[in-house]
Design a protein around this motif. Structure first.
Motif, PDB file in Angstrom:
ATOM      1  N   GLY A  27       0.779  -1.231   0.000  1.00  0.00           N
ATOM      2  CA  GLY A  27       0.000   0.000   0.000  1.00  0.00           C
ATOM      3  C   GLY A  27       0.806   1.274   0.000  1.00  0.00           C
ATOM      4  N   TYR A  28       2.082   1.224  -0.391  1.00  0.00           N
ATOM      5  CA  TYR A  28       2.916   2.416  -0.425  1.00  0.00           C
ATOM      6  C   TYR A  28       2.852   3.053  -1.811  1.00  0.00           C
ATOM      7  N   SER A  29       2.531   4.320  -1.842  1.00  0.00           N
ATOM      8  CA  SER A  29       2.528   5.064  -3.097  1.00  0.00           C
ATOM      9  C   SER A  29       3.897   5.698  -3.328  1.00  0.00           C
ATOM     10  N   SER A  30       4.065   6.316  -4.493  1.00  0.00           N
ATOM     11  CA  SER A  30       5.319   7.026  -4.776  1.00  0.00           C
ATOM     12  C   SER A  30       5.516   8.169  -3.787  1.00  0.00           C
ATOM     13  N   GLU A  31       4.411   8.810  -3.422  1.00  0.00           N
ATOM     14  CA  GLU A  31       4.490   9.908  -2.461  1.00  0.00           C
ATOM     15  C   GLU A  31       4.938   9.394  -1.090  1.00  0.00           C
ATOM     16  N   ASP A  32       4.435   8.207  -0.710  1.00  0.00           N
ATOM     17  CA  ASP A  32       4.880   7.605   0.552  1.00  0.00           C
ATOM     18  C   ASP A  32       6.378   7.332   0.520  1.00  0.00           C
ATOM     19  N   ALA A  33       6.855   6.808  -0.621  1.00  0.00           N
ATOM     20  CA  ALA A  33       8.273   6.497  -0.762  1.00  0.00           C
ATOM     21  C   ALA A  33       9.128   7.748  -0.649  1.00  0.00           C
ATOM     22  N   VAL A  34       8.632   8.865  -1.177  1.00  0.00           N
ATOM     23  CA  VAL A  34       9.367  10.132  -1.090  1.00  0.00           C
ATOM     24  C   VAL A  34       9.623  10.493   0.370  1.00  0.00           C
ATOM     25  N   TYR A  35       8.608  10.420   1.200  1.00  0.00           N
ATOM     26  CA  TYR A  35       8.758  10.776   2.610  1.00  0.00           C
ATOM     27  C   TYR A  35       9.689   9.794   3.329  1.00  0.00           C
ATOM     28  N   ILE A  36       9.596   8.512   2.983  1.00  0.00           N
ATOM     29  CA  ILE A  36      10.457   7.523   3.621  1.00  0.00           C
ATOM     30  C   ILE A  36      11.924   7.784   3.284  1.00  0.00           C
ATOM     31  N   VAL A  37      12.197   8.059   2.006  1.00  0.00           N
ATOM     32  CA  VAL A  37      13.578   8.329   1.589  1.00  0.00           C
ATOM     33  C   VAL A  37      14.102   9.599   2.260  1.00  0.00           C
ATOM     34  N   LEU A  38      13.312  10.665   2.261  1.00  0.00           N
ATOM     35  CA  LEU A  38      13.753  11.913   2.884  1.00  0.00           C
ATOM     36  C   LEU A  38      13.958  11.743   4.389  1.00  0.00           C
ATOM     37  N   ASP A  39      13.043  11.013   5.037  1.00  0.00           N
ATOM     38  CA  ASP A  39      13.188  10.770   6.475  1.00  0.00           C
ATOM     39  C   ASP A  39      14.483  10.022   6.763  1.00  0.00           C
ATOM     40  N   GLU A  44      12.624  -1.806   6.355  1.00  0.00           N
ATOM     41  CA  GLU A  44      12.057  -2.976   7.031  1.00  0.00           C
ATOM     42  C   GLU A  44      11.351  -2.577   8.320  1.00  0.00           C
ATOM     43  N   GLU A  45      11.986  -1.699   9.087  1.00  0.00           N
ATOM     44  CA  GLU A  45      11.387  -1.257  10.351  1.00  0.00           C
ATOM     45  C   GLU A  45      10.103  -0.477  10.107  1.00  0.00           C
ATOM     46  N   ARG A  46      10.105   0.380   9.087  1.00  0.00           N
ATOM     47  CA  ARG A  46       8.907   1.152   8.762  1.00  0.00           C
ATOM     48  C   ARG A  46       7.745   0.230   8.406  1.00  0.00           C
ATOM     49  N   ILE A  47       8.038  -0.763   7.570  1.00  0.00           N
ATOM     50  CA  ILE A  47       6.998  -1.689   7.120  1.00  0.00           C
ATOM     51  C   ILE A  47       6.479  -2.529   8.286  1.00  0.00           C
ATOM     52  N   MET A  48       7.392  -2.963   9.148  1.00  0.00           N
ATOM     53  CA  MET A  48       6.975  -3.756  10.307  1.00  0.00           C
ATOM     54  C   MET A  48       6.097  -2.929  11.242  1.00  0.00           C
ATOM     55  N   LYS A  49       6.460  -1.670  11.449  1.00  0.00           N
ATOM     56  CA  LYS A  49       5.659  -0.804  12.323  1.00  0.00           C
ATOM     57  C   LYS A  49       4.277  -0.569  11.720  1.00  0.00           C
ATOM     58  N   LYS A  50       4.235  -0.369  10.406  1.00  0.00           N
ATOM     59  CA  LYS A  50       2.955  -0.147   9.736  1.00  0.00           C
ATOM     60  C   LYS A  50       2.085  -1.396   9.833  1.00  0.00           C
ATOM     61  N   ALA A  51       2.723  -2.539   9.608  1.00  0.00           N
ATOM     62  CA  ALA A  51       1.970  -3.811   9.688  1.00  0.00           C
ATOM     63  C   ALA A  51       1.442  -4.044  11.101  1.00  0.00           C
ATOM     64  N   ALA A  52       2.258  -3.737  12.103  1.00  0.00           N
ATOM     65  CA  ALA A  52       1.840  -3.924  13.490  1.00  0.00           C
ATOM     66  C   ALA A  52       0.699  -2.983  13.851  1.00  0.00           C
ATOM     67  N   ALA A  53       0.766  -1.758  13.331  1.00  0.00           N
ATOM     68  CA  ALA A  53      -0.272  -0.775  13.640  1.00  0.00           C
ATOM     69  C   ALA A  53      -1.600  -1.136  12.997  1.00  0.00           C
ATOM     70  N   SER A  54      -1.542  -1.806  11.847  1.00  0.00           N
ATOM     71  CA  SER A  54      -2.764  -2.151  11.131  1.00  0.00           C
ATOM     72  C   SER A  54      -3.334  -3.514  11.530  1.00  0.00           C
ATOM     73  N   THR A  55      -2.612  -4.249  12.360  1.00  0.00           N
ATOM     74  CA  THR A  55      -3.079  -5.561  12.796  1.00  0.00           C
ATOM     75  C   THR A  55      -4.033  -5.415  13.971  1.00  0.00           C
ATOM     76  N   PRO A  56      -5.233  -5.937  13.842  1.00  0.00           N
ATOM     77  CA  PRO A  56      -6.197  -5.807  14.946  1.00  0.00           C
ATOM     78  C   PRO A  56      -5.673  -6.484  16.209  1.00  0.00           C
ATOM     79  N   ALA A  57      -5.971  -5.898  17.331  1.00  0.00           N
ATOM     80  CA  ALA A  57      -5.566  -6.493  18.604  1.00  0.00           C
ATOM     81  C   ALA A  57      -6.345  -7.778  18.840  1.00  0.00           C
TER      82      ALA A  57
END
Length: 261
Positions: free
Chosen positions: A208-220, A245-258
């Motif tokens: 679910g990452y767009s090009s715009e998302d990638a821009v922010y990840i690279v700049l960060d 990898e850490e960004r994706i893992m955090k996103k996956a963890a945040a989107s996983t229902p408790a």
């Protein structure tokens, strides 16, 4: 220059200039000069070697020392200077997110299709010379009616034709010259955009990452990278991979229902 004070020099002599100057006692050149059996030969050869490598440089003494050392003696800038240059480049790039998004798209297209256009791999090291000019041209002309994919393919074909229609040496020299005009921060961004595209087949695929998302990840990442007390370009790609990898893992963890209690 008035040569009347030098009666032994004929009009046809190759010796045309005489220089008299006192070197400051605190100059770093003192030790070098004192270590020579023939001091005049030292100066003549140094000037001759410099002129042979750099040509006729106008008003050399007016050029700031750091610039002289970097331009004429290839002294690399300090880490502090590099850090400042990259940070200034990031600040400038952040004002044009549309261009950066296109850089992500062009880098991804390169990763997927460059082997078709460059089967001999002879020009694959010049990705920035394809990505940056193509993205800038698209900003200027606007997206064609046939869409982004058509623009990407047309740009790659044009770049491939340029490389094939000139001798390797001539074309490579042109690309190397243009490479020098690409800012340090832009080159790092393109390198990381390339790595992002390489990771897309595994880490970022269907995430679910767009090009715009990638821009922010690279700049960060670039900003975080510069905060390191000791950083080395040799590790920028693996460090970026870990960062993603850490960004994706955090996103996956945040989107996983408790789990339901």
């Amino acid at each position: 220059m008035d040569k009347s004070n030098y009666p032994n020099i004929s009009k046809n002599s190759n010796i045309s200039t005489y220089i008299g100057a006192k070197i400051p006692e605190d100059s770093e050149a003192i030790a070098l000069i004192e270590n020579q059996d023939c001091k005049s030969a030292l100066m003549i050869n140094l000037l001759g070697d410099f002129a042979k490598l750099n040509g006729s440089v106008k008003n050399y003494a007016d050029i700031p020392q750091e610039e002289r050392l970097r331009k004429f003696f290839h002294v690399p800038p300090s880490r502090k200077e590099i850090r400042q240059t990259i940070m200034a480049g990031i600040s400038k790039m952040e004002k044009d997110k549309e261009l950066l998004a296109y850089l992500i798209e062009y880098a991804a297209f390169w990763v997927e299709y460059y082997r078709i256009f460059f089967p001999d791999l002879s020009f694959t090291c010049f990705i920035s010379q394809f990505v940056l000019p193509s993205a800038k041209k698209l900003i200027e002309t606007g997206l064609p009616a046939k869409g982004l994919e058509y623009a990407l393919m047309d740009a790659m074909k044009s770049f491939g034709d340029q490389c094939r229609n000139a001798s390797d040496a001539a074309r490579r020299a042109q690309l190397e010259q243009r490479e020098g005009s690409v800012g340090f921060a832009e080159r790092i961004f393109i390198l990381l955009a390339y790595q992002w595209a390489c990771l897309s087949s595994s880490l970022t695929k269907d995430s679910g990452y767009s090009s715009e998302d990638a821009v922010y990840i690279v700049l960060d990442f670039m900003k975080e990278y510069l905060k390191l007390d000791y950083w080395n370009d040799l590790f920028i790609v693996p460090l970026f991979t870990l960062f993603v990898e850490e960004r994706i893992m955090k996103k996956a963890a945040a989107s996983t229902p408790a789990p339901v209690a």
